[in-house]
Design a protein around this motif. Structure first.
Motif, short mmCIF file in Angstrom:
data_model
loop_
_atom_site.label_atom_id
_atom_site.label_comp_id
_atom_site.label_asym_id
_atom_site.label_seq_id
_atom_site.Cartn_x
_atom_site.Cartn_y
_atom_site.Cartn_z
N ALA A 12 101.50 2.13 52.14
CA ALA A 12 101.24 3.33 52.94
C ALA A 12 102.36 4.36 52.80
O ALA A 12 102.10 5.56 52.67
CB ALA A 12 101.05 2.95 54.41
N GLU A 16 102.10 8.21 51.05
CA GLU A 16 102.45 9.43 51.78
C GLU A 16 103.55 10.20 51.04
O GLU A 16 103.55 11.43 51.01
CB GLU A 16 102.89 9.10 53.20
CG GLU A 16 101.78 8.53 54.08
CD GLU A 16 100.65 9.52 54.29
OE1 GLU A 16 100.91 10.74 54.28
OE2 GLU A 16 99.51 9.07 54.47
N VAL A 184 107.01 0.95 61.37
CA VAL A 184 106.03 1.89 60.85
C VAL A 184 104.64 1.29 61.00
O VAL A 184 104.42 0.12 60.66
CB VAL A 184 106.29 2.24 59.37
CG1 VAL A 184 105.35 3.34 58.91
CG2 VAL A 184 107.75 2.65 59.18
N ASP A 185 103.71 2.07 61.48
CA ASP A 185 102.33 1.62 61.70
C ASP A 185 101.57 1.61 60.38
O ASP A 185 100.94 2.59 59.99
CB ASP A 185 101.64 2.54 62.72
CG ASP A 185 100.29 2.01 63.16
OD1 ASP A 185 99.90 0.91 62.69
OD2 ASP A 185 99.61 2.69 63.94
N THR A 186 101.65 0.50 59.67
CA THR A 186 101.01 0.35 58.37
C THR A 186 100.22 -0.97 58.36
O THR A 186 100.36 -1.79 59.27
CB THR A 186 102.05 0.30 57.24
OG1 THR A 186 102.80 -0.93 57.36
CG2 THR A 186 103.00 1.50 57.30
N LYS A 194 102.27 -2.87 68.85
CA LYS A 194 102.89 -1.55 68.67
C LYS A 194 103.59 -1.09 69.96
O LYS A 194 103.09 -1.29 71.05
CB LYS A 194 101.84 -0.51 68.26
CG LYS A 194 101.04 -0.89 67.02
CD LYS A 194 101.94 -1.13 65.82
CE LYS A 194 101.15 -1.43 64.55
NZ LYS A 194 100.50 -2.76 64.59
N PHE A 198 107.40 2.73 67.24
CA PHE A 198 106.59 2.79 66.01
C PHE A 198 106.31 4.23 65.63
O PHE A 198 106.09 5.09 66.49
CB PHE A 198 105.26 2.05 66.21
CG PHE A 198 105.31 0.62 65.81
CD1 PHE A 198 104.86 0.20 64.57
CD2 PHE A 198 105.82 -0.34 66.69
CE1 PHE A 198 104.90 -1.12 64.19
CE2 PHE A 198 105.87 -1.67 66.32
CZ PHE A 198 105.41 -2.07 65.07
N THR A 199 106.32 4.48 64.32
CA THR A 199 106.02 5.82 63.82
C THR A 199 104.94 5.74 62.74
O THR A 199 104.61 4.66 62.26
CB THR A 199 107.28 6.50 63.26
OG1 THR A 199 107.02 7.88 63.04
CG2 THR A 199 107.71 5.86 61.94
N LYS A 200 104.40 6.89 62.37
CA LYS A 200 103.34 6.96 61.38
C LYS A 200 103.92 7.00 59.96
O LYS A 200 104.99 7.59 59.75
CB LYS A 200 102.46 8.18 61.63
CG LYS A 200 101.73 8.17 62.97
CD LYS A 200 100.75 7.01 63.03
CE LYS A 200 99.98 7.02 64.33
NZ LYS A 200 99.04 5.86 64.43
N PRO A 201 103.20 6.45 58.99
CA PRO A 201 103.70 6.47 57.61
C PRO A 201 103.86 7.87 57.05
O PRO A 201 104.71 8.09 56.18
CB PRO A 201 102.63 5.66 56.84
CG PRO A 201 101.44 5.63 57.72
CD PRO A 201 101.95 5.68 59.12
N GLY A 202 103.08 8.83 57.55
CA GLY A 202 103.22 10.20 57.07
C GLY A 202 104.59 10.78 57.38
O GLY A 202 105.16 11.52 56.56
#
Length: 246
Positions: A12, A16, A184-186, A194, A198-202
């Protein structure tokens, strides 16, 4: 336009990151285990502006094929400006505690295979006297935790290796970037509950892109993990071993 080799291209974070380089019109040599997933990623990157995209099927744990893969990338693209190593697994700590085989499997994927790739690639970039090598490590490598110390051991060892490699290659004009994401939320963390950290892969992917462009040394993503890990590393061992940090 940059020519970029991405190993673990279906992860992921790698996906990104690649989107940002695609917008710059980069050429890609994507390496991963799944040809189907790479084909889908390649189509997406092409729409986003990538100039040329080639793929190579490889299980990174197959150390004997690493040189073959690099040779194929160079034959295809002619040269390389950047390398991003983003493959890895987050295996079961419990299984590792019960099995030497599982422990060594995790260490081979997350450490030994990375060192093999770095050793081969470093010699190439050193001869060229330029380039950027970036590796996804982890904050888990900054201090051992009972919930993932096998994974953390591999990542910590990778980070130390990168320190030495950075010191060696700096005289040749080659940048070595250590990327240390937090949670990371993957798909790799799908089974983990979560929380607020936690953060987004983007977000991480954009940070990796910026770090490679700016030729940073060590980057924590998101930025606040640098402060968190400074505190965690400062806790005395006699106190730390009593804490339930997970």
């Amino acid at each position: 336009m940059a020519k970029i080799l991405i190993i673990g291209a279906t992860s992921a974070i790698a996906q990104e990151t690649a989107k940002h380089f695609a917008a710059d019109g980069a050429d890609f040599f994507l390496v991963a285990r799944s040809p189907e997933k790479m084909a889908a990623i390649a189509s997406d990157l092409k729409v986003r502006g990538a100039c040329r995209i080639e793929t190579f099927e490889l299980d990174a744990s197959d150390l004997h094929r690493h040189q073959e893969m690099l040779d194929a990338a160079l034959e295809t693209l002619g040269e390389l400006d950047m390398l991003l190593i983003a493959h890895g697994t987050l295996g079961s700590q419990k299984l590792c505690e019960e099995s030497v085989v599982e422990t060594l499997k995790e260490l081979n994927t997350n450490f030994t295979s990375v060192i093999s790739l770095l050793t081969i690639a470093a010699n190439y970039f050193e001869r060229r006297h330029r380039g950027v090598i970036a590796v996804i490590s982890s904050v888990a490598g900054d201090r051992g935790r009972k919930s993932n110390y096998v994974y953390g051991t591999a990542k910590g060892a990778v980070s130390i290796f990168l320190q030495g490699l950075r010191n060696r290659l700096s005289a040749s004009g080659v940048s070595v970037v250590t990327i240390k994401p937090g949670f990371v939320d993957t798909p790799m963390t799908a089974k983990i509950r979560k929380g607020l950290l936690f953060t987004k892969p983007g977000i991480v992917g954009e940070g990796v892109y910026q770090a490679m462009q700016q030729k940073k040394d060590v980057v924590y993503l998101p930025w606040f993990w640098a402060s968190i890990m400074f505190v965690v590393k400062s806790i005395p061992e006699r106190i730390y071993k009593r804490l339930s940090l997970g």
